[in-house]
Design a protein around this motif. Structure first.
Motif, PDB file in Angstrom:
ATOM      1  N   LEU A 253       0.813  -1.211   0.000  1.00 27.06           N
ATOM      2  CA  LEU A 253       0.000   0.000   0.000  1.00 27.06           C
ATOM      3  C   LEU A 253       0.851   1.267   0.000  1.00 27.06           C
ATOM      4  O   LEU A 253       0.554   2.192  -0.756  1.00 27.06           O
ATOM      5  N   ILE A 256       1.906   1.755  -3.622  1.00 28.88           N
ATOM      6  CA  ILE A 256       0.829   2.330  -4.443  1.00 28.88           C
ATOM      7  C   ILE A 256       0.653   3.805  -4.074  1.00 28.88           C
ATOM      8  O   ILE A 256       0.499   4.665  -4.940  1.00 28.88           O
ATOM      9  N   ALA A 257       0.712   4.088  -2.756  1.00 29.70           N
ATOM     10  CA  ALA A 257       0.567   5.471  -2.305  1.00 29.70           C
ATOM     11  C   ALA A 257       1.663   6.350  -2.898  1.00 29.70           C
ATOM     12  O   ALA A 257       1.402   7.465  -3.338  1.00 29.70           O
ATOM     13  N   LEU A 260       0.849   7.183  -6.476  1.00 32.04           N
ATOM     14  CA  LEU A 260      -0.280   8.111  -6.617  1.00 32.04           C
ATOM     15  C   LEU A 260       0.062   9.492  -6.074  1.00 32.04           C
ATOM     16  O   LEU A 260      -0.278  10.504  -6.672  1.00 32.04           O
ATOM     17  N   LEU A 266      -4.180   6.594 -11.455  1.00 34.40           N
ATOM     18  CA  LEU A 266      -4.443   5.165 -11.341  1.00 34.40           C
ATOM     19  C   LEU A 266      -5.153   4.638 -12.583  1.00 34.40           C
ATOM     20  O   LEU A 266      -5.186   3.447 -12.838  1.00 34.40           O
ATOM     21  N   PHE A 267      -5.712   5.550 -13.392  1.00 29.47           N
ATOM     22  CA  PHE A 267      -6.414   5.132 -14.599  1.00 29.47           C
ATOM     23  C   PHE A 267      -5.475   4.964 -15.778  1.00 29.47           C
ATOM     24  O   PHE A 267      -5.903   4.602 -16.858  1.00 29.47           O
ATOM     25  N   GLY A 305      -2.433   8.045   5.797  1.00 30.74           N
ATOM     26  CA  GLY A 305      -3.738   8.118   5.148  1.00 30.74           C
ATOM     27  C   GLY A 305      -4.083   9.552   4.800  1.00 30.74           C
ATOM     28  O   GLY A 305      -4.546   9.853   3.694  1.00 30.74           O
ATOM     29  N   ALA A 306      -3.826  10.461   5.748  1.00 34.41           N
ATOM     30  CA  ALA A 306      -4.127  11.876   5.509  1.00 34.41           C
ATOM     31  C   ALA A 306      -3.308  12.403   4.335  1.00 34.41           C
ATOM     32  O   ALA A 306      -3.814  13.146   3.492  1.00 34.41           O
ATOM     33  N   VAL A 308      -2.151  10.732   1.721  1.00 33.13           N
ATOM     34  CA  VAL A 308      -2.706  10.230   0.461  1.00 33.13           C
ATOM     35  C   VAL A 308      -3.927  11.065   0.059  1.00 33.13           C
ATOM     36  O   VAL A 308      -4.057  11.513  -1.084  1.00 33.13           O
ATOM     37  N   LEU A 309      -4.809  11.301   1.034  1.00 33.22           N
ATOM     38  CA  LEU A 309      -6.025  12.060   0.718  1.00 33.22           C
ATOM     39  C   LEU A 309      -5.695  13.492   0.314  1.00 33.22           C
ATOM     40  O   LEU A 309      -6.235  14.021  -0.666  1.00 33.22           O
ATOM     41  N   ILE A 312      -4.319  13.612  -3.296  1.00 34.11           N
ATOM     42  CA  ILE A 312      -5.266  13.507  -4.415  1.00 34.11           C
ATOM     43  C   ILE A 312      -6.189  14.726  -4.454  1.00 34.11           C
ATOM     44  O   ILE A 312      -6.569  15.169  -5.527  1.00 34.11           O
ATOM     45  N   LEU A 316      -6.600  17.260  -7.571  1.00 32.35           N
ATOM     46  CA  LEU A 316      -7.928  17.602  -8.061  1.00 32.35           C
ATOM     47  C   LEU A 316      -8.034  19.116  -8.224  1.00 32.35           C
ATOM     48  O   LEU A 316      -8.483  19.621  -9.257  1.00 32.35           O
ATOM     49  N   ARG A 320      -8.576  20.962 -11.766  1.00 33.47           N
ATOM     50  CA  ARG A 320      -9.795  21.744 -11.960  1.00 33.47           C
ATOM     51  C   ARG A 320      -9.460  23.150 -12.429  1.00 33.47           C
ATOM     52  O   ARG A 320     -10.084  23.687 -13.329  1.00 33.47           O
TER      53      ARG A 320
ATOM     54  N   GLY B 120      -6.722   5.857   1.321  1.00 31.44           N
ATOM     55  CA  GLY B 120      -6.446   6.940   2.265  1.00 31.44           C
ATOM     56  C   GLY B 120      -7.266   6.824   3.527  1.00 31.44           C
ATOM     57  O   GLY B 120      -6.741   6.901   4.649  1.00 31.44           O
ATOM     58  N   GLY B 123      -6.115   4.203   5.932  1.00 31.13           N
ATOM     59  CA  GLY B 123      -5.057   4.665   6.829  1.00 31.13           C
ATOM     60  C   GLY B 123      -5.630   5.476   7.980  1.00 31.13           C
ATOM     61  O   GLY B 123      -5.258   5.290   9.137  1.00 31.13           O
ATOM     62  N   LEU B 124      -6.572   6.373   7.660  1.00 30.60           N
ATOM     63  CA  LEU B 124      -7.187   7.210   8.697  1.00 30.60           C
ATOM     64  C   LEU B 124      -7.849   6.345   9.769  1.00 30.60           C
ATOM     65  O   LEU B 124      -7.610   6.516  10.962  1.00 30.60           O
TER      66      LEU B 124
END
Lengths: 326, 312
Positions: A253, A256-257, A260, A266-267, A305-306, A308-309, A312, A316, A320, B120, B123-124
């Motif tokens: 993971l 992958i992270a 990304l 990922l597409f 996790g934070a 990664v979010l 992305i 975005l 945009r 993500g 993980g959180l």
């Protein structure tokens, strides 16, 4: 924002890829600056070298994965591939005493698994996610079975050089990273193969209809992913000085992270290998910083996790704005 | 011919395994063993059934296992703090619905890839569970939950009964309500749905929230098994659930499939595990076998599709 009657292309000052990369570099410098302001120990040469060495390990796992993802595929088996390659290589080195047998075993195991992935996807027409997902279980299980609950440790010094040695004052894993990064960049940017990989990732049917030998290209992408997993296995083994079936599982993971966070979609069809280097550094620097600040290890998944979010969401926002603020 | 062709790979493999394991060791068909298989399957189904709905909408939830761990930890900590069982479950349910909404908003409204978003949030969730518990298992609360897990509804153990009720409820939702129609339609053709004036985003959001809610409640069963909550207990279960869904013949890429497939797939995995255990096959080889089973089932499905395409 004004709406013009005729569609026009804004003169690009900076390609989107370059802008995204610069954003990552900026973020890394920002975090590094903040960390060295908080703790002077961060900027020490030994800590920075250590950090880069860890980032190279992560990058090595993620490098082949980047190629596969750019080509419109996915390889979930890289972590398990690394585990099996490292375990078999460790056993080969232990039983023969010759590190070169380990190198041969790790690279051929990795490549073979990549080849099998490619064949499954090409010939049996299995979706990449599922074929490599099945391979993950098979390789991981074989590693557990082969090791039978044991750990192989104590590699000869000549072999440990791969993970701990220096060349011209720079750790060897960083040299390996540099070589693979340059090789992948040249492959992606300067060869027909690379252009076709992007084409396949963007639109597989169009690529096929335009005469790209999609199946052969895809097979090669998976073989390269397996090959880099084998190389990563060697560096891991040399660095850890031990092989056990648990080493690869926590790597998938983050790998992958790293891809990304490095800005590869990922597409498929877009992204680059330098982004993955930066992604690996970014993820490693955060763990390193948390360690320096004495934040308990239990916080690491939360922060990862934070990151990664945030990455992305930032992408975005950038895309945009570029597409006209819709 | 057509009817036979509709049996998914997992169903065929399941029959084969039943025959094989019974021949190898008659103890396989004993009542205690079958109940054991049922208990294991029902826990896996708690994730696999909502995962089917999500995969039907061409989505994915990698955070399901982490959410299972987090919800369990929340229930356990609330019980330790002296909350009643209903209040503790309500809190866990609220948190899981909130996380489901977070996933759903990012995937539906921001159009971000489900794989990355749930990676993500995984993980959180895992992180929050670890931080709350400091990485240790939580135990020592009153054994009400364990009693609940061990109890029986009539002659059926409660976890199995709950799994059956859950299946029935989701079946009704999917095949007998308008929302279910939208869920099925969304995977096939999102644009058609939009042209029909239905908010595909809202359906997506609803599916993720519903899935998370079910997982949040399933955590109660999971902590009942050992009467303790482990922050990392669910890690890897999302992959097993995905394997079950795929084994059952639900397609990952076209959003086609059926709910009962998840039952077949989950049964195939637990029967394989259980049978190999009875034959005292090394647990590491069992992992290899699950991988091979997965690939085998996919191959049977591929062959079946080609066979059906032939004009006979």
């Amino acid at each position: 924002m004004t709406i013009s009657a005729t569609p026009h292309v804004r003169p690009a000052r900076l390609s989107p890829d370059a802008a995204a990369l610069l954003g990552r570099v900026f973020l890394i410098v920002l975090i590094a600056g903040a960390l060295s302001a908080v703790d002077p120990g961060f900027a020490s040469v030994s800590n920075l070298l250590n950090l880069l060495r860890q980032a190279s390990l992560l990058f090595l796992v993620a490098s082949g994965l980047t190629l596969v993802i750019i080509g419109g595929g996915l390889d979930l088996s890289v972590g398990a591939n690394l585990t099996l390659s490292a375990c078999l290589a460790a056993a080969a080195i232990k039983s023969t005493g010759n590190p070169w047998y380990g190198v041969i075993v790790a690279i051929s195991t990795g490549t073979l698994i990549g080849f099998a992935n490619g064949l499954m996807i090409n010939r049996l027409r299995l979706p990449p996610f599922l074929a490599t997902f099945g391979m993950l279980w098979v390789a991981q299980g074989m590693a557990y079975w082969f090791m039978a609950g044991q750990t192989i440790y104590g590699m000869p010094m000549s072999f440990r050089y791969f993970g701990t040695g220096f060349l011209l004052g720079v750790p060897l894993p960083m040299w390996i990273t540099l070589v693979i990064c340059v090789a992948c960049s040249v492959l992606l940017r300067r060869t027909t193969f690379g252009r076709e990989a992007y084409f396949m990732g963007a639109n597989q049917t169009a690529a096929f209809l335009s005469g790209v030998p999609v199946e052969r290209r895809r097979l090669l992408l998976y073989v390269l992913s397996g090959l880099t997993a084998g190389v990563a296995a060697l560096v891991y083994l040399a660095r850890l000085n031990a092989a056990e079936p648990g080493i690869g599982e926590p790597l998938l993971l983050p790998a992958i992270a790293a891809v990304l966070v490095g800005g590869t979609s990922l597409f498929g069809g877009s992204g680059n290998i330098v982004g993955t280097v930066l992604g690996a550094i970014l993820l490693t620097i955060i763990v390193n910083g948390l360690n320096l600040l004495n934040v308990a290890a239990t916080w690491h998944p939360l922060v990862n996790g934070a990151v990664v979010l945030i990455a992305i969401l930032a992408d975005l926002a950038i895309s945009r704005r570029r597409s006209g603020g819709t | 011919m057509q009817r036979l062709g509709a049996v998914p790979g997992a169903g065929i493999l399941l029959v084969l395994m039943f025959v094989l394991f019974t021949l190898a060791n008659p103890r396989f068909l004993s009542q205690t063993n079958l109940v054991n298989v049922g208990l294991q399957t029902s826990l896996l189904l708690m994730i696999a059934l909502p995962m089917t709905l999500i995969i039907l909408t061409e989505g994915l939830d990698l955070s399901a296992g982490a959410l299972l761990g987090l919800s369990g930890v929340i229930v356990a900590e609330a019980l330790l703090a002296g909350w009643g069982i209903t209040a503790a479950c309500a809190l866990a349910l609220a948190v899981s619905i909130a996380f489901g909404a977070l996933n759903g908003v990012m995937i539906a409204y921001l159009a971000l890839p489900a794989f990355v978003v749930t990676l993500g949030t995984m993980g959180l969730m895992q992180g929050i569970a670890l931080v709350i518990t400091n990485g240790d298992p939580v135990g020592g609360f009153t054994p009400t939950i364990e009693t609940f897990y061990r109890s029986q509804l009539g002659v059926v153990p409660t976890p199995i009964a709950i799994a059956v009720i859950l299946y029935a409820a989701l079946w009704l939702l999917l095949y007998r309500t308008r929302l279910g129609n939208y869920v099925i339609a969304i995977g096939g053709n999102k644009d058609a749905l939009r042209l029909a004036g239905i908010s595909a985003n809202l359906v997506h959001l609803g599916v993720y929230m519903l899935g998370s809610a079910i997982i949040g409640l399933s955590a109660v069963l999971l902590i009942g098994r050992t009467n303790s909550a482990h922050p990392t207990v669910g890690i890897g279960m999302e992959f097993e659930a995905i394997a079950a869904v795929v084994l059952g013949g639900t397609s990952f890429e076209k959003g086609q499939g059926w709910l009962f497939g998840a039952v077949l797939g989950a049964l195939a995995i637990t029967v394989l595990r259980n049978g190999l255990n009875i034959l005292s096959i090394d647990s590491s080889l069992q992992v290899v076998c699950i991988g091979i089973l997965l690939i085998l089932a996919l191959l049977i499905d591929q062959a079946r599709k080609q066979w059906l395409r032939q004009p006979t």
